[in-house]
Design an enzyme around this catalytic site. Structure first.
Site, PDB file in Angstrom:
ATOM      1  CB  SER A 152      -0.674  -0.031   1.177  1.00 24.86           C
ATOM      2  OG  SER A 152      -1.456   1.211   1.400  1.00 24.86           O
ATOM      3  CE1 TYR A 180      -5.324  -1.701   4.378  1.00 24.84           C
ATOM      4  CE2 TYR A 180      -3.879   0.252   4.268  1.00 24.84           C
ATOM      5  CZ  TYR A 180      -4.476  -0.900   3.772  1.00 24.84           C
ATOM      6  OH  TYR A 180      -4.437  -1.233   2.319  1.00 24.84           O
TER       7      TYR A 180
HETATM    8  P1  NAP Z   1     -11.765  -5.120  -1.144  1.00 27.96           P
HETATM    9  O1  NAP Z   1     -12.659  -4.994  -2.214  1.00 27.96           O
HETATM   10  O2  NAP Z   1     -12.343  -4.912   0.394  1.00 27.96           O
HETATM   11  O3  NAP Z   1     -11.073  -6.562  -1.148  1.00 27.96           O
HETATM   12  C1  NAP Z   1     -10.411  -7.301  -0.212  1.00 27.96           C
HETATM   13  C2  NAP Z   1     -10.355  -8.512  -0.207  1.00 27.96           C
HETATM   14  O4  NAP Z   1      -9.825  -9.453   0.665  1.00 27.96           O
HETATM   15  C3  NAP Z   1     -11.992  -9.170  -0.330  1.00 27.96           C
HETATM   16  O5  NAP Z   1     -12.039 -10.277  -1.510  1.00 27.96           O
HETATM   17  C4  NAP Z   1     -12.227  -9.641   0.924  1.00 27.96           C
HETATM   18  O6  NAP Z   1     -13.271 -10.704   1.193  1.00 27.96           O
HETATM   19  C5  NAP Z   1     -10.735 -10.504   1.487  1.00 27.96           C
HETATM   20  N1  NAP Z   1     -10.621 -10.672   2.640  1.00 27.96           N
HETATM   21  C6  NAP Z   1     -10.809  -9.827   3.711  1.00 27.96           C
HETATM   22  N2  NAP Z   1     -10.656 -10.592   4.760  1.00 27.96           N
HETATM   23  C7  NAP Z   1     -10.436 -11.868   4.568  1.00 27.96           C
HETATM   24  C8  NAP Z   1     -10.311 -12.842   5.402  1.00 27.96           C
HETATM   25  N3  NAP Z   1     -10.247 -13.167   6.438  1.00 27.96           N
HETATM   26  N4  NAP Z   1     -10.189 -14.331   4.410  1.00 27.96           N
HETATM   27  C9  NAP Z   1     -10.105 -14.172   3.193  1.00 27.96           C
HETATM   28  N5  NAP Z   1     -10.241 -13.108   2.464  1.00 27.96           N
HETATM   29  C10 NAP Z   1     -10.575 -12.011   3.202  1.00 27.96           C
HETATM   30  O7  NAP Z   1     -10.582  -4.371  -0.922  1.00 27.96           O
HETATM   31  P2  NAP Z   1      -9.434  -4.002  -2.080  1.00 27.96           P
HETATM   32  O8  NAP Z   1      -9.035  -2.606  -2.123  1.00 27.96           O
HETATM   33  O9  NAP Z   1      -9.694  -4.810  -3.510  1.00 27.96           O
HETATM   34  O10 NAP Z   1      -8.100  -4.507  -1.264  1.00 27.96           O
HETATM   35  C11 NAP Z   1      -7.371  -5.561  -1.756  1.00 27.96           C
HETATM   36  C12 NAP Z   1      -5.857  -5.453  -1.212  1.00 27.96           C
HETATM   37  O11 NAP Z   1      -5.387  -4.175  -1.717  1.00 27.96           O
HETATM   38  C13 NAP Z   1      -5.926  -5.217   0.362  1.00 27.96           C
HETATM   39  O12 NAP Z   1      -4.639  -5.956   0.658  1.00 27.96           O
HETATM   40  C14 NAP Z   1      -5.992  -3.843   0.429  1.00 27.96           C
HETATM   41  O13 NAP Z   1      -5.034  -3.324   1.724  1.00 27.96           O
HETATM   42  C15 NAP Z   1      -4.893  -3.465  -0.631  1.00 27.96           C
HETATM   43  N6  NAP Z   1      -5.096  -2.099  -1.067  1.00 27.96           N
HETATM   44  C16 NAP Z   1      -5.947  -1.352  -1.457  1.00 27.96           C
HETATM   45  C17 NAP Z   1      -6.094  -0.111  -1.864  1.00 27.96           C
HETATM   46  C18 NAP Z   1      -7.163   0.751  -2.421  1.00 27.96           C
HETATM   47  O14 NAP Z   1      -7.143   1.535  -2.715  1.00 27.96           O
HETATM   48  N7  NAP Z   1      -8.540   0.272  -2.618  1.00 27.96           N
HETATM   49  C19 NAP Z   1      -4.943   0.863  -1.702  1.00 27.96           C
HETATM   50  C20 NAP Z   1      -3.854  -0.073  -1.286  1.00 27.96           C
HETATM   51  C21 NAP Z   1      -3.772  -1.308  -0.787  1.00 27.96           C
HETATM   52  P3  NAP Z   1     -14.684 -10.108   1.394  1.00 27.96           P
HETATM   53  O15 NAP Z   1     -15.203  -9.588   0.026  1.00 27.96           O
HETATM   54  O16 NAP Z   1     -15.276 -11.281   1.952  1.00 27.96           O
HETATM   55  O17 NAP Z   1     -14.643  -8.981   2.395  1.00 27.96           O
END
Ligand code: NAP
Length: 246
Positions: free
Chosen positions: A138, A151
């Site tokens: 991130s 986080y």
């Molecule tokens: P998201 O749509 O909330 O996706 C997160 C994913 O992780 C979902 O599939 C979620 O499942 C899964 N997850 C959460 N807890 C879990 C668990 N206990 N066991 C298995 N799966 C689990 O958000 P995203 O933005 O795509 O995030 C993906 C990654 O990118 C994360 O590591 C996040 O920190 C990182 N990231 C995102 C951003 C951004 O701007 N969006 C920026 C930097 C980094 P559920 O659907 O069931 O919750």
């Protein structure tokens, strides 16, 4: 064959039911990998998208709230790619931040990531093969952020572990790298987009002038998994529309 091809490779992507993980699974499959989409909920939509496009995918239920949930996942299964994408975020002022919000985030984002990667590496070493790991870090692997202490701690940890694991495994056939997404339009950032002031402030600072899309992150991940990235070890690649350049 193209140096970007993932033909014949088998990948596990965590948190592949939605957002960035979903786009990564689709992208790896497009390059020819067979993709196992792991999530705490079934990844039916992702699997449907991949198979409709002629790719190969399946869904696997794994809840990484148990940091040891990855044990036994890889043994004898022939995986050579692991993408650690599953992650959660909790927001509260540091002075009021709860132990549960600390532990829950650290367990999924950092502890599960480490022990899942350890299990993957054991299986790759046992088979005598090669492998690639890409962690989803991130901007908060580099910056402090605000109201997200667990986080930020977890994502700084992800960047550190990426380098440590690369140091230990580069000569043993496993490439370990990370991508650091900027502000990407997913469930994770819904609260930010819903706040007009935060949304404006964020957009004003992004040289590209827009939020990232999950697909913006997926291409670089596929690249880091490919033979073209064979000599890349321990890199944390910013994919942020220029945010950190500013
Ligand atoms: P998201 O749509 O909330 O996706 C997160 C994913 O992780 C979902 O599939 C979620 O499942 C899964 N997850 C959460 N807890 C879990 C668990 N206990 N066991 C298995 N799966 C689990 O958000 P995203 O933005 O795509 O995030 C993906 C990654 O990118 C994360 O590591 C996040 O920190 C990182 N990231 C995102 C951003 C951004 O701007 N969006 C920026 C930097 C980094 P559920 O659907 O069931 O919750």
């Amino acid at each position: 064959m193209s140096v970007y091809s993932l033909n014949g490779r088998k990948a596990l992507v965590t948190g592949a039911n939605t957002g960035i993980g979903q786009a990564i699974a689709v992208s790896l499959a497009r390059e020819g990998a067979s993709v196992v989409c792991a999530g705490r909920r079934a990844c039916d939509e992702t699997v449907g998208t991949i198979t409709q496009a002629g790719g190969n995918a399946s869904s696997l239920l794994v809840d990484f709230a148990d940091p040891m949930a990855g044990q036994g996942l890889f043994d004898g299964e022939g995986y050579d790619i692991l993408v650690n994408n599953a992650g959660i975020i909790r927001r509260a002022d540091a002075v009021e931040f709860s132990e549960a919000d600390w532990d829950d985030v650290m367990d999924v984002n950092l502890k599960a990531l480490f022990f899942t990667t350890q299990a993957f590496a054991k299986s790759v070493f046992a088979s005598g093969g090669k492998g690639a790991v890409v962690n989803v870090a991130s901007l908060l692997s580099f910056q402090g952020g605000i109201r997200v202490p667990s986080y930020t701690a977890s994502k700084h940890g992800v960047a550190g572990l990426t380098k440590l694991l690369a140091n230990e495994w580069a000569a043993k056939g496993i490439n370990v790298n990370a991508v650091a997404p900027g502000y990407v339009d997913t469930n994770n950032t819904e609260a930010l987009r819903a706040d007009p002031e935060r949304n404006r402030a964020i957009l004003d600072r992004i040289p590209a002038g827009r939020w990232g899309a999950p697909e913006d992150i997926a291409g670089p991940v596929a690249y880091l998994c490919s033979p073209a990235a064979a000599y890349i070890h321990g890199a944390v690649l910013n994919v942020d529309g220029g945010w950190l350049a500013r």
